[in-house]
Each structure stands twice: as structure tokens, then as C-alpha cells.
Design a protein around this motif. Structure first.
Motif, short mmCIF file in Angstrom:
data_model
loop_
_atom_site.label_atom_id
_atom_site.label_comp_id
_atom_site.label_asym_id
_atom_site.label_seq_id
_atom_site.Cartn_x
_atom_site.Cartn_y
_atom_site.Cartn_z
N PRO A 171 0.83 -1.21 0.00
CA PRO A 171 0.00 0.00 0.00
C PRO A 171 0.87 1.26 0.00
O PRO A 171 1.83 1.36 0.76
CB PRO A 171 -0.82 -0.13 1.29
CG PRO A 171 -0.01 -1.02 2.17
CD PRO A 171 0.75 -1.94 1.26
N VAL A 172 0.50 2.21 -0.84
CA VAL A 172 1.24 3.48 -0.96
C VAL A 172 0.30 4.66 -0.73
O VAL A 172 0.49 5.46 0.16
CB VAL A 172 1.93 3.59 -2.34
CG1 VAL A 172 2.67 4.93 -2.46
CG2 VAL A 172 2.89 2.43 -2.56
N ASP A 173 -0.74 4.75 -1.57
CA ASP A 173 -1.77 5.76 -1.39
C ASP A 173 -2.90 5.12 -0.59
O ASP A 173 -3.63 4.27 -1.09
CB ASP A 173 -2.27 6.25 -2.75
CG ASP A 173 -3.32 7.36 -2.63
OD1 ASP A 173 -3.80 7.61 -1.51
OD2 ASP A 173 -3.65 7.96 -3.66
N LYS A 192 -0.02 10.23 4.97
CA LYS A 192 1.16 11.08 5.00
C LYS A 192 2.32 10.57 4.15
O LYS A 192 3.24 11.33 3.84
CB LYS A 192 1.64 11.26 6.45
CG LYS A 192 0.66 12.05 7.32
CD LYS A 192 1.22 12.22 8.73
CE LYS A 192 0.27 13.02 9.60
NZ LYS A 192 0.83 13.21 10.98
N LEU A 193 2.29 9.29 3.76
CA LEU A 193 3.43 8.75 3.00
C LEU A 193 3.60 9.50 1.69
O LEU A 193 4.71 9.92 1.34
CB LEU A 193 3.24 7.25 2.75
CG LEU A 193 4.34 6.57 1.95
CD1 LEU A 193 5.67 6.63 2.69
CD2 LEU A 193 3.98 5.11 1.65
N ILE A 194 2.51 9.66 0.93
CA ILE A 194 2.62 10.31 -0.37
C ILE A 194 2.75 11.83 -0.24
O ILE A 194 3.06 12.52 -1.21
CB ILE A 194 1.44 9.96 -1.29
CG1 ILE A 194 0.12 10.45 -0.69
CG2 ILE A 194 1.40 8.46 -1.55
CD1 ILE A 194 -1.06 10.28 -1.63
N LYS A 195 2.52 12.34 0.97
CA LYS A 195 2.69 13.77 1.22
C LYS A 195 4.09 14.08 1.77
O LYS A 195 4.40 15.25 2.05
CB LYS A 195 1.64 14.26 2.22
CG LYS A 195 0.20 14.04 1.78
CD LYS A 195 -0.77 14.42 2.90
CE LYS A 195 -2.20 14.11 2.52
NZ LYS A 195 -3.15 14.41 3.64
N ASN A 196 4.90 13.04 1.93
CA ASN A 196 6.25 13.19 2.50
C ASN A 196 6.21 13.82 3.89
O ASN A 196 7.05 14.65 4.25
CB ASN A 196 7.15 13.99 1.56
CG ASN A 196 7.42 13.28 0.26
OD1 ASN A 196 7.54 12.05 0.23
ND2 ASN A 196 7.49 14.02 -0.83
N GLN A 197 5.21 13.40 4.69
CA GLN A 197 5.04 13.94 6.04
C GLN A 197 5.27 12.90 7.13
O GLN A 197 5.11 13.21 8.31
CB GLN A 197 3.63 14.53 6.18
CG GLN A 197 3.36 15.73 5.30
CD GLN A 197 1.92 16.21 5.37
OE1 GLN A 197 1.08 15.59 6.04
NE2 GLN A 197 1.62 17.31 4.70
N LEU A 226 9.70 10.33 -0.43
CA LEU A 226 9.73 9.34 -1.50
C LEU A 226 10.59 9.78 -2.68
O LEU A 226 10.98 8.94 -3.50
CB LEU A 226 8.29 9.05 -1.96
CG LEU A 226 7.38 8.36 -0.94
CD1 LEU A 226 6.00 8.10 -1.53
CD2 LEU A 226 8.00 7.04 -0.43
N LEU A 227 10.90 11.06 -2.78
CA LEU A 227 11.78 11.52 -3.85
C LEU A 227 13.21 11.01 -3.67
O LEU A 227 14.01 11.06 -4.61
CB LEU A 227 11.77 13.05 -3.92
CG LEU A 227 10.47 13.68 -4.42
CD1 LEU A 227 10.55 15.20 -4.34
CD2 LEU A 227 10.17 13.24 -5.86
N ASN A 228 13.51 10.51 -2.47
CA ASN A 228 14.83 9.91 -2.24
C ASN A 228 14.97 8.54 -2.89
O ASN A 228 16.06 7.98 -2.93
CB ASN A 228 15.09 9.76 -0.74
CG ASN A 228 15.26 11.10 -0.04
OD1 ASN A 228 15.58 12.10 -0.68
ND2 ASN A 228 15.05 11.12 1.27
N LEU A 229 13.85 8.01 -3.40
CA LEU A 229 13.88 6.68 -4.01
C LEU A 229 14.35 6.81 -5.45
O LEU A 229 13.58 6.95 -6.40
CB LEU A 229 12.49 6.03 -3.96
CG LEU A 229 11.93 5.83 -2.55
CD1 LEU A 229 10.52 5.24 -2.60
CD2 LEU A 229 12.84 4.91 -1.73
N LYS A 245 4.03 8.07 -9.14
CA LYS A 245 3.87 9.53 -9.18
C LYS A 245 4.74 10.26 -8.16
O LYS A 245 4.90 11.47 -8.23
CB LYS A 245 2.40 9.89 -8.92
CG LYS A 245 1.44 9.39 -9.99
CD LYS A 245 0.03 9.89 -9.74
CE LYS A 245 -0.61 9.26 -8.53
NZ LYS A 245 -2.02 9.67 -8.36
N TYR A 246 5.32 9.51 -7.22
CA TYR A 246 5.97 10.18 -6.09
C TYR A 246 7.46 9.87 -5.94
O TYR A 246 8.08 10.33 -4.99
CB TYR A 246 5.24 9.81 -4.79
CG TYR A 246 3.78 10.16 -4.83
CD1 TYR A 246 3.36 11.48 -4.68
CD2 TYR A 246 2.81 9.18 -5.04
CE1 TYR A 246 2.02 11.82 -4.73
CE2 TYR A 246 1.46 9.52 -5.10
CZ TYR A 246 1.07 10.83 -4.95
OH TYR A 246 -0.27 11.16 -5.01
#
Length: 366
Positions: free
Chosen positions: A179-181, A282-287, A297-300, A325-326
Motif C-alpha cells: 500500500p502506498v496511497d 502522509k506517506l505520499i505527502k512526505n510527512q 519518496l523523492l529519495n527513491l 507519481k511520487y
């Protein structure tokens, strides 16, 4: 004299009754011959190579003379819910065994059974602590800077967080039914978790404050009630049809053993996962913060293989596919399989097709 049609119905009923009786008698005979060890899950030989508190790191033993075709070892990270040996359910339905045959060196984390003294364990303990220490053990053992990760279900979410925090330690990342979103309002599990109503759907703070650890039986009931007719009634109505087959009966009992072998959840970990991921998304919000570190997630930027089940009612494909997307990787692959969540582990067709996908993808990036 009975009417002709009524006579046919009676004959059919008598025949079906005789067949059912035969199956039940044969089934009772089969059950009487079974031993507890016959129903054990986890068929592939393994050894504990590292242990911290109740967490164990296993390394699976490769078949004799099996050459490693992928140099970098892979660490399987399973969910906290249920036991990790669904990936090695039995000899002919084992993702582990099939990957070993393809030349992978496989490690697996067993999170163990949290007790009352573990209720204060947090995601920081699991990800920055246990998971990171297992990765470091493998890196040191093999004298490597990076390892491959295979995160499954909630373990896939953990692996995304870990890879974001420690990108210098992850060579390739594979996530499966992860699960991501979490805001999926048409999926019962996500709605139950509070993706639409938040604390009005489930008051996580009240649960944890009242119960401490969240009982595994509660979580099992929650999953079963997502499909009450299929999982709570029909599954057991079908049992007489398989009781006369020792092989089918064992398959059923192994699955039941795995389903109901559910560890309790450490209270503080459950609190943060439900509130930050399901309710806050919060995962997809980078929070998301793991300890004092921020997940982004942009670190991936490492290569990522995203595997999902097209008929998954627990982790809908849209939740997993949102990952694209993230992230910031230039090497991203997504592949679906026409099964449900459990089918990713036990479907014969998937076990034929999935392991080569993983092995070939890793081999091309090793």
C-alpha cells in the motif's frame, strides 16, 4: 407409485448423500492420521543468523550445488500482521523455494510475537532499529555497501520508508502488494482504517490506550469481515468436498494455520501506522517521520520493481500503482498478476510466473 420426476430427485438426493457420507468418512480417516508437524508452514531449510530481542533474521539454504546468479543478497521484509512464512507455505507453493532455484541468496525477517512489554515499540524501533540492523548484518557478512530489498504488503511500505531514509544501503527495491496511497474510499479496509472519516471511523488512540497491544484475533476478525460470506461461511461449506483428498486437506489446514497464527501488534506502532498512513495518508505527502527522520519518496532513486495483484481487495492496485507519481527513479517497472492478495503467494500460475520476473529483473541490475 411416485411420479417419475420426483423419483429422479430422490435418486439424485440418495446418490449425493452417499457421496457426502463417503467423503466425510474418508475425511475423518485422513484427519485421524495427521500429525501437528504435517501442518507446519515454512518448508525450506533455514537458519537464524542474527537475532535482536524477539526479531530473528533467517537465511535460507540453497539447493545443493545451486549457483548464485544474483550476487547481491535479497532481504524479504514481511508485514507485522500474520507470520512471514506465507512466502514459504509448502514445498510446491513457495516463493522462497522458487527464487532459491533461480540462484538468489535470500534472507527473511521474522518480527516475532510482541508481548506486553513490547507495547511501546514504535515504527522508529522497527525501521531505524531492527530493519536497519538486519540490513547492516547482511552488508557486513557479504562485505557489500548495499543489499536488495523485497518488501511485501505492509513490509513493502516499511521498505519504501527504509529506502527513503537509507538510499545508500539499498541496491534494488522490489515491493509486492504494497500500500502506498492509503486514501482508497472504495476499499473496505481503507475505509475501516479511517481514510474517509478519520477518528470517526476508528478511534485509534482509544483502542491503544485501552488495550495496549492490539490483539491478533481482532485484526483477523477485521480481515474476515471484509468478505464474511466467502471467508466466514462458504470456505467451510466447501470443506467436505476436499476431505477425502489428503493433499487438498493439508493445503486447507496449512492455510488455516497461517491465517489464524496472528501476532498481536505493538500498540504504539499500530497507533502511528493507522493515524499517519491510513488516516493522514502522509506517506505520499512526505510527512511521515520515523523517529526524528523525515521520509521523502523523492529519495527513491534506486531501481524499483512494483508487483501488484489485479484483484486485490486488501491493497487495491490503485494504491500500489500510485507509487510511480511520487518517486524520482529513472528505472521503474510495474507488473500486475490476475489474482487476489493471497493468490500472489499460493497461486500455482503466479508461482510459475512471478519468481522469474523477480530474478530476471534483479539479475539485469546486479
Amino acid at each position: 407409485m411416485l411420479p417419475f420426476l420426483l423419483q429422479i430427485h430422490l435418486e439424485e438426493a440418495t446418490h449425493e448423500s452417499a457421496q457426502l457420507t463417503h467423503k466425510l468418512v474418508k475425511g475423518m480417516e485422513n484427519l485421524s492420521q495427521l500429525r501437528e508437524e504435517d501442518i507446519e508452514v515454512g518448508a525450506t531449510p533455514r537458519e537464524v543468523v542474527f537475532q535482536e530481542d524477539k526479531v530473528k533474521l533467517y537465511r535460507f539454504k540453497s539447493p545443493v550445488d545451486q549457483k548464485k546468479t544474483v550476487k547481491t543478497p535479497i532481504l524479504m521484509v514481511y508485514a507485522l500482521v500474520n507470520r512471514p512464512f506465507m512466502v514459504d507455505l509448502q514445498e510446491d507453493r513457495s516463493l522462497v523455494a522458487n527464487l532459491l532455484k533461480l540462484g538468489l541468496d535470500i534472507y527473511l525477517i521474522d518480527w516475532g510475537y510482541p508481548g506486553r512489554g513490547d507495547r511501546w515499540l514504535t515504527l522508529d524501533d522497527y525501521i531505524n532499529g531492527y530493519l536497519n540492523n538486519c540490513v547492516d548484518f547482511i552488508r557486513t557478512s557479504h562485505q557489500l555497501d548495499k543489499v536488495n530489498l523485497l518488501g511485501i504488503c505492509q513490509g513493502g511500505t516499511f521498505s519504501l520508508c527504509y529506502s527513503s531514509l537509507y538510499p545508500d544501503k539499498v541496491n534494488n527495491l522490489v515491493v509486492m502488494v504494497a500500500p502506498v496511497d492509503f486514501h482508497q474510499p472504495e476499499t473496505l479496509l481503507n475505509m475501516r482504517g479511517g481514510c474517509t472519516l478519520g477518528a470517526e471511523a476508528i478511534d485509534v488512540d482509544l483502542m491503544v490506550d485501552a488495550l495496549g497491544n492490539i490483539p491478533g484475533d481482532f485484526l483477523n476478525l477485521e480481515f474476515l469481515m471484509l468478505k464474511p460470506q466467502q471467508l466466514g461461511i462458504q470456505e467451510y461449506l466447501d470443506v467436505p468436498d476436499l476431505m477425502d483428498s489428503p493433499e487438498k486437506l493439508l493445503n486447507f489446514l496449512r492455510m488455516e494455520k497461517w491465517i489464524f497464527d496472528s501476532p498481536d501488534q505493538a500498540g504504539e506502532t499500530y497507533r502511528q501506522f493507522m493515524k499517519d498512513f491510513y488516516q493522514g495518508n502522509k506517506l505520499i505527502k512526505n510527512q511521515v517521520k520515523i523517529g526524528d527522520r523525515q521520509v521523502n519518496l523523492l529519495n527513491l532513486t534506486m531501481p524499483i520493481l512494483n508487483l501488484y495483484a489485479e484483484k486485490d481487495h486488501l491493497v487495491p492496485p490503485a494504491s500500489s500503482l500510485a507509487l510511480a507519481k511520487y518517486i524520482d527513479t529513472q528505472d521503474y517497472t510495474a507488473k500486475g498478476f490476475p489474482v487476489g492478495h493471497i493468490g500472489m503467494y499460493v497461486s500455482g500460475k503466479v508461482q510459475r510466473d512471478l519468481p522469474p520476473v523477480i530474478a530476471d529483473w534483479l539479475r539485469n541490475r546486479d
